[in-house]
Design an enzyme around this catalytic site. Structure first.
Site, PDB file in Angstrom:
ATOM      1  N   LYS A 188      34.664  46.525  64.772  1.00 38.93           N
ATOM      2  CA  LYS A 188      35.770  46.836  63.862  1.00 38.93           C
ATOM      3  C   LYS A 188      36.938  45.842  64.041  1.00 38.93           C
ATOM      4  O   LYS A 188      36.855  44.939  64.863  1.00 38.93           O
ATOM      5  CB  LYS A 188      36.238  48.271  64.098  1.00 38.93           C
TER       6      LYS A 188
HETATM    7  C1  LIG Z   1      32.770  54.136  57.827  1.00 41.19           C
HETATM    8  C2  LIG Z   1      32.630  54.593  59.245  1.00 41.19           C
HETATM    9  N1  LIG Z   1      33.038  55.829  59.562  1.00 41.19           N
HETATM   10  C3  LIG Z   1      32.959  56.304  60.817  1.00 41.19           C
HETATM   11  C4  LIG Z   1      32.428  55.541  61.831  1.00 41.19           C
HETATM   12  C5  LIG Z   1      32.291  56.134  63.193  1.00 41.19           C
HETATM   13  O1  LIG Z   1      33.022  55.468  64.150  1.00 41.19           O
HETATM   14  P1  LIG Z   1      32.588  55.448  65.691  1.00 41.19           P
HETATM   15  O2  LIG Z   1      31.407  54.534  65.813  1.00 41.19           O
HETATM   16  O3  LIG Z   1      33.805  54.918  66.384  1.00 41.19           O
HETATM   17  O4  LIG Z   1      32.264  56.842  66.069  1.00 41.19           O
HETATM   18  C6  LIG Z   1      32.002  54.233  61.561  1.00 41.19           C
HETATM   19  C7  LIG Z   1      31.463  53.398  62.640  1.00 41.19           C
HETATM   20  O5  LIG Z   1      30.536  52.684  62.550  1.00 41.19           O
HETATM   21  C8  LIG Z   1      32.093  53.754  60.229  1.00 41.19           C
HETATM   22  O6  LIG Z   1      31.669  52.525  59.903  1.00 41.19           O
END
Ligand SMILES: Cc1ncc(COP(=O)(O)O)c(C=O)c1O
Length: 389
Positions: A188
């Site tokens: 990210k």
């Molecule tokens: C659009 C979106 N929402 C939520 C998430 C979830 O984040 P995390 O991997 O930090 O739990 C991601 C992560 O890949 C994502 O791309």
């Protein structure tokens, strides 16, 4: 055709000596968790996005789960959401027993199409979970208008869009939505290893999120329901979780946040190089630039058209063979076996289906070298030419 070149991934973190120094300082300090760095990170994040409050949590998924809880979503409720997002977006509705209702995407932006939402609203609809897909802000103004009309709550999944804006509205400022969530996974815009956050302007929601990420426990004497017997006393008010971010992670976040504008500038430079290289490539479509939003390019997605539409697999595998870490974002959520078992399909989601079979993502991350971007461009052009015949 194999290559000796190392695979270029589609995304990767950039950690410098500042982060290493900051982590070392925390490791030598009194607090590895529940210390001052978490608060510093939250304060800086809230200031950066223009929200009153930020609550740091252990992942973007945890942030989505707590957002669903903070909106009091419960079994029987329906949540309108996008089929083109990471699993966590719609899973958050399932975590609280609510039912995700998938609405098709806008073919240009791949974000939830506001024009199709109204037809899916029922008396059970309580919320809309919208993703700023790839780093472009969804049409939040149109969604907010519907939310006002039907008294719905809105969660913006901004895992892809830290630093983006739509006109004067910054992502995370909650100008059009109730809550915004972020992820700090290494691919990210900024990372804390694993991590996430929720932003809000509502002080009661803020207090509740703080409580939920820490087992539903409060230490605030003002909030106690029983008579306090001593200064050790604390109360559990609801079933929460341990979704805390550590101070070690928050220290990385503080340093990463100082670099986020530079990271975004670099992502935009890379996107520009790709745009220029691929704008005139036959049967290939570059990301649309029609929308007002300031794209922050978490992903750079090419779409195949015409005779190349049936050749995505061949193109994808050939690029991987050449060391280009292409990806597909995402397998539509209703196509996942878990969702299929719940009765979902993509039958009424034509734009989702067309998008899924035509798209692939190219490497884009601030630390990619310009020579590597050129290698990606050459490989894409060669492979497209080869597969166009
Ligand atoms: C659009 C979106 N929402 C939520 C998430 C979830 O984040 P995390 O991997 O930090 O739990 C991601 C992560 O890949 C994502 O791309």
């Amino acid at each position: 055709m194999k290559t000796k070149n190392k695979r270029i991934p589609y995304g990767k973190q950039w950690i410098g000596k500042e982060e290493i120094r900051a982590v070392t300082a925390v490791l030598k300090s009194d607090f590895l968790t529940q210390g001052p760095k978490v608060q510093e990170f939250e304060k800086n994040l809230a200031a950066f996005v223009g929200a009153k409050y930020a609550v740091a949590v252990s992942s973007g998924t945890a942030a989505l789960h707590l957002a669903a809880m903070a909106l009091d979503l419960k079994p029987g409720d329906e949540v309108i959401t996008t089929p083109i997002s990471f699993l966590a977006t719609s899973n958050a509705a399932l975590y609280v027993g609510a039912k995700p209702v998938f609405v098709d995407i806008d073919p240009e932006t791949q974000c939830l199409d506001p024009e199709l939402i109204e037809g899916k609203i029922t008396p059970k609809t309580k919320a809309i979970f919208v993703t700023d897909f790839a780093g472009r802000v969804a049409d939040l103004k149109a969604i907010a208008k519907l939310a006002r009309k039907y008294k719905l709550r809105v969660v913006e999944d901004a895992a892809h869009s830290l630093g983006a804006a739509d006109g004067k509205f910054k992502v995370g400022s909650c100008s059009h939505v109730d809550l915004t969530i972020f992820s700090f996974h290494p691919v990210k815009h900024i990372t804390t290893g694993e991590g996430g956050a929720v932003t809000t302007n509502d002080s009661a929601v803020y207090e509740r999120l703080c409580c939920l990420r820490n087992h539903g426990v409060t230490r605030d004497p003002q909030a106690f329901r029983a008579n306090r017997t001593g200064s050790w006393y604390y109360e559990m008010h609801e079933l929460g979780f341990n979704y805390r971010l550590t101070d070690i992670q928050a220290a990385i976040g503080v340093e990463q946040l100082k670099k986020v504008k530079f990271f975004i500038r670099r992502r935009r430079q890379i996107a520009k190089m790709y745009d220029l290289a691929f704008a005139d490539l036959p049967f290939v479509k570059i990301p649309a630039s029609t929308h007002l939003s300031e794209h922050v390019y978490h992903l750079y997605i090419l779409r195949l058209q015409g005779r190349l539409l049936t050749r995505r697999l061949m193109i994808f595998e050939e690029l991987r063979n050449r060391g280009i870490g292409v990806q597909v974002h995402y397998v539509p959520l209703p196509l996942q076996p878990y969702y299929q078992k719940l009765g979902y399909s993509v039958e009424n989601l034509p734009q989702t289906t067309v998008y899924y079979y035509s798209a692939f993502s190219l490497p884009i991350f601030p630390k990619i070298k310009t020579e590597e971007v050129k290698r990606v461009i050459k490989a894409v052009k060669d492979v497209i030419f080869l597969c166009s015949k």
